[in-house]
Enzyme design. Sequence first.
Site, PDB file in Angstrom:
ATOM      1  N   ASP A  49       0.870  -1.183   0.000  1.00 29.55           N
ATOM      2  CA  ASP A  49       0.000   0.000   0.000  1.00 29.55           C
ATOM      3  C   ASP A  49       0.901   1.226   0.000  1.00 29.55           C
ATOM      4  OD1 ASP A  49      -1.949   2.152   0.889  1.00 29.55           O
ATOM      5  OD2 ASP A  49      -3.257   0.399   0.998  1.00 29.55           O
TER       6      ASP A  49
ATOM      7  N   VAL B 243       1.934   1.727  -6.550  1.00 31.08           N
ATOM      8  CA  VAL B 243       1.775   0.809  -7.688  1.00 31.08           C
ATOM      9  C   VAL B 243       2.229   1.430  -8.996  1.00 31.08           C
ATOM     10  CG1 VAL B 243      -0.048  -0.584  -6.641  1.00 31.08           C
ATOM     11  CG2 VAL B 243      -0.662   1.457  -7.992  1.00 31.08           C
TER      12      VAL B 243
ATOM     13  N   ASN C 210      -5.982  -4.464  -6.448  1.00 30.77           N
ATOM     14  CA  ASN C 210      -7.064  -3.780  -5.747  1.00 30.77           C
ATOM     15  C   ASN C 210      -6.808  -2.298  -5.522  1.00 30.77           C
ATOM     16  OD1 ASN C 210      -9.324  -3.621  -3.517  1.00 30.77           O
ATOM     17  ND2 ASN C 210      -7.435  -2.999  -2.486  1.00 30.77           N
TER      18      ASN C 210
ATOM     19  N   SER D 102     -14.883  -1.417 -11.045  1.00 29.42           N
ATOM     20  CA  SER D 102     -15.922  -0.664 -10.346  1.00 29.42           C
ATOM     21  C   SER D 102     -17.180  -0.715 -11.208  1.00 29.42           C
ATOM     22  CB  SER D 102     -15.467   0.794 -10.172  1.00 29.42           C
ATOM     23  OG  SER D 102     -16.529   1.642  -9.806  1.00 29.42           O
TER      24      SER D 102
ATOM     25  N   TYR E 193     -11.202   8.450 -13.293  1.00 33.52           N
ATOM     26  CA  TYR E 193     -11.704   7.251 -12.625  1.00 33.52           C
ATOM     27  C   TYR E 193     -12.485   6.379 -13.605  1.00 33.52           C
ATOM     28  CZ  TYR E 193     -13.631   4.419  -8.820  1.00 33.52           C
ATOM     29  OH  TYR E 193     -13.963   3.371  -7.984  1.00 33.52           O
TER      30      TYR E 193
ATOM     31  N   LYS F 104     -11.194   2.694 -14.866  1.00 29.80           N
ATOM     32  CA  LYS F 104     -11.981   1.520 -14.513  1.00 29.80           C
ATOM     33  C   LYS F 104     -12.548   0.825 -15.752  1.00 29.80           C
ATOM     34  CE  LYS F 104     -11.462   1.691 -10.041  1.00 29.80           C
ATOM     35  NZ  LYS F 104     -10.656   0.670  -9.344  1.00 29.80           N
TER      36      LYS F 104
ATOM     37  N   VAL G  78     -19.084   0.742  -1.782  1.00 31.20           N
ATOM     38  CA  VAL G  78     -18.688  -0.157  -0.693  1.00 31.20           C
ATOM     39  C   VAL G  78     -18.377   0.696   0.532  1.00 31.20           C
ATOM     40  CG1 VAL G  78     -17.107  -1.983   0.020  1.00 31.20           C
ATOM     41  CG2 VAL G  78     -17.733  -1.760  -2.392  1.00 31.20           C
TER      42      VAL G  78
ATOM     43  N   THR H  71     -16.345   1.769   2.730  1.00 26.00           N
ATOM     44  CA  THR H  71     -14.934   1.928   3.074  1.00 26.00           C
ATOM     45  C   THR H  71     -14.628   3.424   3.178  1.00 26.00           C
ATOM     46  OG1 THR H  71     -14.108   2.089   0.806  1.00 26.00           O
ATOM     47  CG2 THR H  71     -14.427  -0.141   1.705  1.00 26.00           C
TER      48      THR H  71
END
Length: 282
Positions: free
Chosen positions: A43, A82, A108, A161, A182, A186, A215, A217
């Site tokens: 991460d 990443v 992820n 997503s 985004y 995706k 989700v 989170t």
Amino acid sequence: MASQQPDGPFADRVVFVTGAARGQGREHAVRFAEAGADVIAVDVCEQLDSVAYPMATPEDLAETVASVEKTGRRIVAERCDVRDRDRLAAIVSRGVEEFGRLDFVLANAGIMPATGPQGREINAYVDAVDIMLNGVYYTVDAALPALLDNSDGGAIVITSSAAGLKSVSTDLGTMTHGAAGYTAAKHGVVGLMRHFAASLAARNIRVNSVHPGGVATPMVLNEAMVGFITENPSFGQSQMPLMTLPMMESGSVTDAIMFLCGPAGRYITGVALPIDAGLQLR
């Protein structure tokens, strides 16, 4: 912690998880460990200028490590962006040296750069594509030598997503650079998924993508997102699922990923799987 004799459906297997410090990534790491797998986890654990909500911290990653170790499984965990393909490869190599193999790759790591004033800056678009499209490619590419060394085949699951099947932006008010990035990233990883699925099928490496709706989170449950929805009611309406269910928890995404990686998913590859209670139908 000393490793216990592995037990469970993923005993003696190894999973590589990006974005593992909290949220979906932590859930995946811990659940795979509970199922018997050892874990390689990364991460970035730092704040990006393009992101309006607080991102994961080194302390979050340490909590993931502790949670995996409580299961009796082993974990190699490192801070890594990443976007850094060479560092990803080095961490995977370290994990494979320690655990002896690699079976599953869960790409992820992600950000939601659409909200706040940050989302209207051009670097929000650049970061979104660099992290969630290029970063996915680097993740898979860095892990591929170890997967190909595994005579048992393996599985790659890319977290896309619902925005990989429809646009985040709903009107001019929501048309931020971050929303564009985004949506583009995706959607783009579906192409990468199909590229790898076709290319690796002969080696029995299955490749699929999952497409969750909202989700529960920190990426979704934060003040910047609340403000974005308040200012743009059409966005909030567009994210409402058709089914009358509570907001999805990370474990529901993990359930689908474990299915795709496990024996029950052995005939499934090249699939973009919605996990969104019908959101993509809206």
